[in-house]
Design a protein around this motif. Sequence first.
Motif, PDB file in Angstrom:
ATOM      1  N   SER A   6       3.194  -6.965   1.856  1.00  0.00           N
ATOM      2  CA  SER A   6       2.268  -6.212   2.696  1.00  0.00           C
ATOM      3  C   SER A   6       0.843  -6.447   2.204  1.00  0.00           C
ATOM      4  O   SER A   6       0.437  -7.592   2.059  1.00  0.00           O
ATOM      5  N   ILE A   7       0.065  -5.400   1.915  1.00  0.00           N
ATOM      6  CA  ILE A   7      -1.295  -5.656   1.461  1.00  0.00           C
ATOM      7  C   ILE A   7      -1.300  -6.458   0.162  1.00  0.00           C
ATOM      8  O   ILE A   7      -2.254  -7.167  -0.149  1.00  0.00           O
ATOM      9  N   LEU A  25      14.497   4.196  -0.921  1.00  0.00           N
ATOM     10  CA  LEU A  25      13.385   3.739  -1.759  1.00  0.00           C
ATOM     11  C   LEU A  25      12.086   3.743  -0.964  1.00  0.00           C
ATOM     12  O   LEU A  25      11.046   4.208  -1.456  1.00  0.00           O
ATOM     13  N   VAL A  26      12.130   3.249   0.264  1.00  0.00           N
ATOM     14  CA  VAL A  26      10.926   3.199   1.088  1.00  0.00           C
ATOM     15  C   VAL A  26      10.417   4.606   1.403  1.00  0.00           C
ATOM     16  O   VAL A  26       9.207   4.865   1.367  1.00  0.00           O
ATOM     17  N   ARG A  27      11.323   5.513   1.667  1.00  0.00           N
ATOM     18  CA  ARG A  27      10.918   6.837   2.131  1.00  0.00           C
ATOM     19  C   ARG A  27      10.519   7.779   0.996  1.00  0.00           C
ATOM     20  O   ARG A  27       9.811   8.765   1.225  1.00  0.00           O
ATOM     21  N   THR A  28      10.979   7.505  -0.226  1.00  0.00           N
ATOM     22  CA  THR A  28      10.723   8.444  -1.325  1.00  0.00           C
ATOM     23  C   THR A  28       9.776   7.891  -2.387  1.00  0.00           C
ATOM     24  O   THR A  28       9.026   8.657  -2.986  1.00  0.00           O
ATOM     25  N   ALA A  29       9.795   6.599  -2.645  1.00  0.00           N
ATOM     26  CA  ALA A  29       8.958   6.019  -3.708  1.00  0.00           C
ATOM     27  C   ALA A  29       7.618   5.580  -3.129  1.00  0.00           C
ATOM     28  O   ALA A  29       7.240   4.419  -3.174  1.00  0.00           O
ATOM     29  N   THR A  30       6.897   6.558  -2.575  1.00  0.00           N
ATOM     30  CA  THR A  30       5.633   6.255  -1.919  1.00  0.00           C
ATOM     31  C   THR A  30       4.696   7.441  -2.058  1.00  0.00           C
ATOM     32  O   THR A  30       5.144   8.596  -2.129  1.00  0.00           O
ATOM     33  N   THR A  31       3.407   7.156  -2.136  1.00  0.00           N
ATOM     34  CA  THR A  31       2.393   8.202  -2.232  1.00  0.00           C
ATOM     35  C   THR A  31       1.282   7.873  -1.245  1.00  0.00           C
ATOM     36  O   THR A  31       0.285   7.228  -1.589  1.00  0.00           O
ATOM     37  N   PRO A  32       1.432   8.283   0.022  1.00  0.00           N
ATOM     38  CA  PRO A  32       0.437   7.924   1.035  1.00  0.00           C
ATOM     39  C   PRO A  32      -0.798   8.823   0.977  1.00  0.00           C
ATOM     40  O   PRO A  32      -1.054   9.651   1.858  1.00  0.00           O
ATOM     41  N   GLY A  69      -4.711   2.873  -8.600  1.00  0.00           N
ATOM     42  CA  GLY A  69      -4.509   4.067  -7.810  1.00  0.00           C
ATOM     43  C   GLY A  69      -3.076   4.339  -7.413  1.00  0.00           C
ATOM     44  O   GLY A  69      -2.786   5.368  -6.794  1.00  0.00           O
ATOM     45  N   HIS A  70      -2.159   3.454  -7.756  1.00  0.00           N
ATOM     46  CA  HIS A  70      -0.753   3.589  -7.377  1.00  0.00           C
ATOM     47  C   HIS A  70       0.112   3.822  -8.617  1.00  0.00           C
ATOM     48  O   HIS A  70      -0.231   3.379  -9.721  1.00  0.00           O
ATOM     49  N   GLY A  71       1.265   4.452  -8.402  1.00  0.00           N
ATOM     50  CA  GLY A  71       2.213   4.608  -9.500  1.00  0.00           C
ATOM     51  C   GLY A  71       1.566   5.240 -10.717  1.00  0.00           C
ATOM     52  O   GLY A  71       0.967   6.319 -10.645  1.00  0.00           O
ATOM     53  N   GLU A  72       1.647   4.524 -11.831  1.00  0.00           N
ATOM     54  CA  GLU A  72       1.090   5.028 -13.088  1.00  0.00           C
ATOM     55  C   GLU A  72      -0.241   4.384 -13.444  1.00  0.00           C
ATOM     56  O   GLU A  72      -0.742   4.569 -14.551  1.00  0.00           O
ATOM     57  N   SER A  73      -0.832   3.634 -12.512  1.00  0.00           N
ATOM     58  CA  SER A  73      -2.160   3.061 -12.733  1.00  0.00           C
ATOM     59  C   SER A  73      -3.235   4.065 -12.324  1.00  0.00           C
ATOM     60  O   SER A  73      -3.062   4.847 -11.388  1.00  0.00           O
ATOM     61  N   LEU A  92       0.819  -1.205   0.000  1.00  0.00           N
ATOM     62  CA  LEU A  92       0.000   0.000   0.000  1.00  0.00           C
ATOM     63  C   LEU A  92       0.856   1.261   0.000  1.00  0.00           C
ATOM     64  O   LEU A  92       1.805   1.370   0.786  1.00  0.00           O
ATOM     65  N   THR A  93       0.514   2.185  -0.881  1.00  0.00           N
ATOM     66  CA  THR A  93       1.132   3.509  -1.127  1.00  0.00           C
ATOM     67  C   THR A  93       2.425   3.435  -1.920  1.00  0.00           C
ATOM     68  O   THR A  93       2.988   4.465  -2.284  1.00  0.00           O
ATOM     69  N   TYR A  94       2.909   2.235  -2.228  1.00  0.00           N
ATOM     70  CA  TYR A  94       4.149   2.105  -2.987  1.00  0.00           C
ATOM     71  C   TYR A  94       3.832   1.820  -4.459  1.00  0.00           C
ATOM     72  O   TYR A  94       2.724   2.056  -4.924  1.00  0.00           O
ATOM     73  N   ASP A  95       4.796   1.355  -5.220  1.00  0.00           N
ATOM     74  CA  ASP A  95       4.556   1.028  -6.619  1.00  0.00           C
ATOM     75  C   ASP A  95       5.563  -0.029  -7.055  1.00  0.00           C
ATOM     76  O   ASP A  95       6.332  -0.541  -6.243  1.00  0.00           O
TER      77      ASP A  95
END
Length: 270
Positions: free
Chosen positions: A98-99, A167-174, A61-65, A31-34
Amino acid sequence: MGDAQRRFGGLAADSHGTGDSRPPLVLVHGLTYDRRQWGPVLRELAAIDPDRQVLALDLPGHGESALRESYQVGDVADAIHEAVTEAGLDRPVMVGHSIGGALVTIYAARHPTRGVVNVDQPLLLGPFGDLLRRSEPVLRSPDYLQLWNSLLAGMGIDQLPPAAQELVRTATTPRQDLLLGYWNEILVTADEAFIAQRVRELDRIRSLGIPYHYVAGSEPSPRYRQWLESVLPDVTIDVLPGAGHFPHLADPAALARMIAGVGTGASGVR
Protein backbone atom coordinates in the motif's frame (compact mmCIF):
# COMPACT_ATOMS: atom_id res chain seq x y z
CA MET A 1 14.68 -17.62 11.25
CA GLY A 2 16.15 -16.06 14.36
CA ASP A 3 14.79 -12.67 15.28
CA ALA A 4 15.16 -9.82 17.73
CA GLN A 5 13.10 -6.73 18.52
CA ARG A 6 15.24 -3.63 18.21
CA ARG A 7 15.26 0.01 17.14
CA PHE A 8 17.16 1.35 14.19
CA GLY A 9 17.22 5.02 13.31
CA GLY A 10 14.50 5.54 15.89
CA LEU A 11 12.13 3.07 14.20
CA ALA A 12 10.89 -0.07 15.94
CA ALA A 13 11.81 -3.20 14.02
CA ASP A 14 12.05 -6.95 14.04
CA SER A 15 15.41 -8.12 12.74
CA HIS A 16 15.57 -11.64 11.34
CA GLY A 17 18.35 -13.86 10.02
CA THR A 18 21.98 -13.06 9.39
CA GLY A 19 23.89 -11.30 6.66
CA ASP A 20 25.37 -13.38 3.84
CA SER A 21 25.59 -13.21 0.05
CA ARG A 22 21.82 -12.90 -0.31
CA PRO A 23 20.57 -9.30 -0.49
CA PRO A 24 18.78 -8.31 2.71
CA LEU A 25 15.07 -7.60 2.63
CA VAL A 26 13.31 -4.59 4.17
CA LEU A 27 9.54 -4.88 4.70
CA VAL A 28 7.41 -1.73 4.92
CA HIS A 29 3.73 -1.99 5.92
CA GLY A 30 0.76 0.11 4.83
CA LEU A 31 -0.91 3.14 6.35
CA THR A 32 -2.36 2.66 9.89
CA TYR A 33 -0.89 -0.85 10.17
CA ASP A 34 2.44 -2.04 11.59
CA ARG A 35 5.14 -4.66 11.12
CA ARG A 36 2.86 -7.45 12.39
CA GLN A 37 1.29 -7.52 8.91
CA TRP A 38 4.40 -9.27 7.60
CA GLY A 39 4.11 -12.23 9.99
CA PRO A 40 2.62 -14.66 7.42
CA VAL A 41 5.21 -13.72 4.78
CA LEU A 42 8.04 -14.05 7.29
CA ARG A 43 6.92 -17.55 8.19
CA GLU A 44 6.92 -18.53 4.51
CA LEU A 45 10.34 -16.97 3.96
CA ALA A 46 11.71 -18.93 6.92
CA ALA A 47 10.61 -22.13 5.17
CA ILE A 48 11.86 -21.39 1.63
CA ASP A 49 14.80 -19.06 2.32
CA PRO A 50 16.08 -19.96 5.80
CA ASP A 51 18.01 -17.39 7.83
CA ARG A 52 17.60 -14.67 5.17
CA GLN A 53 18.38 -11.26 6.63
CA VAL A 54 15.08 -9.38 6.91
CA LEU A 55 14.17 -6.12 8.62
CA ALA A 56 10.45 -5.48 9.25
CA LEU A 57 9.92 -1.87 10.31
CA ASP A 58 7.20 0.16 11.98
CA LEU A 59 6.79 3.36 9.98
CA PRO A 60 7.05 6.68 11.85
CA GLY A 61 3.95 7.17 13.96
CA HIS A 62 2.92 3.52 13.63
CA GLY A 63 3.21 0.56 15.97
CA GLU A 64 6.04 1.18 18.41
CA SER A 65 7.74 3.92 16.38
CA ALA A 66 7.54 7.48 17.70
CA LEU A 67 5.17 10.11 16.38
CA ARG A 68 6.46 12.89 14.15
CA GLU A 69 5.29 16.39 13.42
CA SER A 70 5.48 15.72 9.67
CA TYR A 71 4.95 12.59 7.63
CA GLN A 72 6.03 13.95 4.25
CA VAL A 73 6.75 10.88 2.15
CA GLY A 74 10.27 11.96 1.17
CA ASP A 75 11.15 12.50 4.81
CA VAL A 76 9.70 9.12 5.74
CA ALA A 77 11.75 7.43 2.99
CA ASP A 78 14.85 9.08 4.42
CA ALA A 79 13.89 7.92 7.92
CA ILE A 80 13.66 4.37 6.58
CA HIS A 81 17.15 4.79 5.12
CA GLU A 82 18.46 5.89 8.52
CA ALA A 83 17.09 2.66 9.97
CA VAL A 84 18.55 0.58 7.11
CA THR A 85 21.94 2.23 7.57
CA GLU A 86 21.96 1.77 11.35
CA ALA A 87 20.98 -1.87 10.88
CA GLY A 88 24.04 -2.31 8.66
CA LEU A 89 22.10 -3.50 5.60
CA ASP A 90 23.85 -3.16 2.24
CA ARG A 91 21.63 -2.30 -0.75
CA PRO A 92 18.52 -4.14 0.39
CA VAL A 93 15.55 -5.30 -1.61
CA MET A 94 12.74 -2.96 -0.55
CA VAL A 95 9.26 -4.48 -0.19
CA GLY A 96 6.28 -2.26 0.58
CA HIS A 97 2.53 -2.74 0.80
CA SER A 98 0.00 0.00 0.00
CA ILE A 99 1.56 3.36 0.90
CA GLY A 100 4.64 1.33 1.76
CA GLY A 101 4.84 0.52 -1.96
CA ALA A 102 5.05 4.23 -2.74
CA LEU A 103 7.63 4.73 0.01
CA VAL A 104 9.93 1.96 -1.22
CA THR A 105 9.67 3.41 -4.73
CA ILE A 106 10.75 6.82 -3.44
CA TYR A 107 13.45 5.12 -1.36
CA ALA A 108 14.93 3.34 -4.38
CA ALA A 109 15.17 6.61 -6.30
CA ARG A 110 17.13 8.20 -3.44
CA HIS A 111 19.16 5.45 -1.78
CA PRO A 112 21.16 2.33 -2.77
CA THR A 113 18.72 -0.48 -3.50
CA ARG A 114 18.96 -3.98 -4.98
CA GLY A 115 15.32 -4.27 -6.02
CA VAL A 116 11.78 -3.03 -5.36
CA VAL A 117 8.58 -4.99 -4.73
CA ASN A 118 5.51 -2.76 -4.70
CA VAL A 119 2.53 -4.65 -3.26
CA ASP A 120 -0.73 -3.21 -4.60
CA GLN A 121 0.11 0.50 -4.59
CA PRO A 122 -0.73 2.20 -7.89
CA LEU A 123 1.51 5.20 -8.53
CA LEU A 124 -1.16 7.21 -10.36
CA LEU A 125 -3.80 8.89 -8.22
CA GLY A 126 -6.82 8.47 -10.46
CA PRO A 127 -10.21 8.44 -8.69
CA PHE A 128 -8.56 7.94 -5.28
CA GLY A 129 -6.97 11.39 -5.40
CA ASP A 130 -10.26 12.97 -6.42
CA LEU A 131 -12.04 11.19 -3.58
CA LEU A 132 -9.53 12.34 -0.96
CA ARG A 133 -9.68 15.94 -2.06
CA ARG A 134 -13.47 15.97 -2.15
CA SER A 135 -13.52 14.34 1.28
CA GLU A 136 -10.91 16.58 2.89
CA PRO A 137 -13.47 18.39 5.09
CA VAL A 138 -14.62 15.02 6.46
CA LEU A 139 -11.01 13.85 6.81
CA ARG A 140 -10.27 16.89 8.97
CA SER A 141 -13.42 16.51 11.05
CA PRO A 142 -14.29 14.27 14.03
CA ASP A 143 -16.09 12.02 11.52
CA TYR A 144 -12.89 11.14 9.62
CA LEU A 145 -13.36 7.42 10.28
CA GLN A 146 -16.36 7.44 7.96
CA LEU A 147 -13.98 7.96 5.06
CA TRP A 148 -11.49 5.37 6.31
CA ASN A 149 -14.19 2.76 6.82
CA SER A 150 -15.63 3.39 3.36
CA LEU A 151 -12.18 2.81 1.88
CA LEU A 152 -11.75 -0.42 3.85
CA ALA A 153 -15.05 -1.68 2.49
CA GLY A 154 -13.56 -1.70 -1.00
CA MET A 155 -10.32 -3.49 -0.14
CA GLY A 156 -11.58 -7.06 -0.41
CA ILE A 157 -10.98 -7.95 3.24
CA ASP A 158 -13.74 -10.57 3.14
CA GLN A 159 -11.73 -12.47 0.50
CA LEU A 160 -8.92 -13.14 2.97
CA PRO A 161 -8.50 -16.24 5.17
CA PRO A 162 -10.14 -15.74 8.60
CA ALA A 163 -6.85 -15.21 10.45
CA ALA A 164 -5.78 -12.59 7.91
CA GLN A 165 -9.15 -10.83 8.19
CA GLU A 166 -8.65 -10.64 11.93
CA LEU A 167 -5.16 -9.18 11.46
CA VAL A 168 -6.42 -6.49 9.09
CA ARG A 169 -9.33 -5.52 11.31
CA THR A 170 -7.53 -5.51 14.67
CA ALA A 171 -3.83 -4.72 14.09
CA THR A 172 -4.49 -1.19 12.90
CA THR A 173 -4.54 2.31 14.36
CA PRO A 174 -6.40 4.64 11.97
CA ARG A 175 -5.47 7.91 13.68
CA GLN A 176 -6.43 11.18 12.05
CA ASP A 177 -2.89 12.58 12.22
CA LEU A 178 -1.56 9.58 10.27
CA LEU A 179 -4.17 9.85 7.52
CA LEU A 180 -3.69 13.59 7.14
CA GLY A 181 0.10 13.37 7.39
CA TYR A 182 0.79 10.52 5.00
CA TRP A 183 -1.87 11.70 2.51
CA ASN A 184 -0.77 15.34 2.66
CA GLU A 185 1.13 15.11 -0.64
CA ILE A 186 -2.06 13.99 -2.38
CA LEU A 187 -4.14 16.73 -0.77
CA VAL A 188 -1.81 19.61 -1.64
CA THR A 189 -0.28 18.53 -4.95
CA ALA A 190 -1.91 18.90 -8.36
CA ASP A 191 -2.21 15.69 -10.34
CA GLU A 192 0.29 16.84 -12.97
CA ALA A 193 2.98 17.63 -10.40
CA PHE A 194 2.29 14.41 -8.49
CA ILE A 195 2.64 12.29 -11.63
CA ALA A 196 5.76 14.17 -12.73
CA GLN A 197 7.40 13.38 -9.39
CA ARG A 198 6.57 9.67 -9.65
CA VAL A 199 7.89 9.62 -13.23
CA ARG A 200 11.17 11.19 -12.10
CA GLU A 201 11.54 8.51 -9.43
CA LEU A 202 10.77 5.69 -11.85
CA ASP A 203 13.15 7.17 -14.44
CA ARG A 204 15.87 7.11 -11.81
CA ILE A 205 15.08 3.49 -10.93
CA ARG A 206 15.12 2.52 -14.62
CA SER A 207 18.41 4.33 -15.28
CA LEU A 208 20.05 2.45 -12.42
CA GLY A 209 18.78 -0.91 -13.64
CA ILE A 210 16.97 -1.67 -10.38
CA PRO A 211 14.49 -4.56 -10.80
CA TYR A 212 10.95 -3.37 -10.10
CA HIS A 213 8.07 -5.73 -9.35
CA TYR A 214 4.45 -4.68 -9.05
CA VAL A 215 2.25 -7.25 -7.29
CA ALA A 216 -1.47 -6.58 -7.59
CA GLY A 217 -4.49 -8.22 -6.01
CA SER A 218 -6.50 -7.77 -9.20
CA GLU A 219 -5.70 -7.14 -12.84
CA PRO A 220 -4.47 -3.54 -13.29
CA SER A 221 -6.50 -1.42 -15.65
CA PRO A 222 -5.16 -1.36 -19.21
CA ARG A 223 -4.47 2.36 -18.81
CA TYR A 224 -2.38 1.88 -15.69
CA ARG A 225 -0.50 -1.12 -17.07
CA GLN A 226 0.31 0.80 -20.24
CA TRP A 227 1.51 3.81 -18.27
CA LEU A 228 3.69 1.77 -15.91
CA GLU A 229 5.25 -0.26 -18.73
CA SER A 230 5.92 2.93 -20.71
CA VAL A 231 7.85 4.45 -17.81
CA LEU A 232 9.46 1.17 -16.67
CA PRO A 233 9.77 -1.08 -19.74
CA ASP A 234 11.37 -3.89 -17.70
CA VAL A 235 8.78 -3.87 -14.91
CA THR A 236 7.46 -7.25 -13.75
CA ILE A 237 3.72 -7.24 -13.07
CA ASP A 238 2.30 -10.16 -11.11
CA VAL A 239 -1.38 -10.57 -10.26
CA LEU A 240 -2.67 -12.72 -7.42
CA PRO A 241 -6.36 -12.96 -8.37
CA GLY A 242 -8.89 -12.60 -5.60
CA ALA A 243 -6.38 -11.09 -3.17
CA GLY A 244 -8.01 -7.68 -2.94
CA HIS A 245 -5.72 -5.02 -1.50
CA PHE A 246 -3.80 -7.51 0.65
CA PRO A 247 -1.94 -9.98 -1.62
CA HIS A 248 0.70 -10.55 1.06
CA LEU A 249 -2.01 -11.86 3.40
CA ALA A 250 -4.15 -13.65 0.82
CA ASP A 251 -1.22 -15.71 -0.49
CA PRO A 252 1.88 -15.14 1.65
CA ALA A 253 3.62 -18.18 0.17
CA ALA A 254 3.35 -16.77 -3.36
CA LEU A 255 4.66 -13.38 -2.28
CA ALA A 256 7.52 -14.97 -0.34
CA ARG A 257 8.57 -16.87 -3.46
CA MET A 258 8.46 -13.67 -5.49
CA ILE A 259 10.55 -11.54 -3.18
CA ALA A 260 13.05 -14.29 -2.37
CA GLY A 261 14.45 -14.11 -5.89
CA VAL A 262 14.48 -10.34 -6.41
CA GLY A 263 17.88 -8.73 -6.69
CA THR A 264 19.84 -11.95 -6.65
CA GLY A 265 21.24 -11.44 -10.16
CA ALA A 266 23.59 -8.81 -11.50
CA SER A 267 20.87 -6.30 -12.38
CA GLY A 268 19.94 -3.60 -9.91
CA VAL A 269 23.29 -3.60 -8.10
CA ARG A 270 24.77 -0.15 -7.63
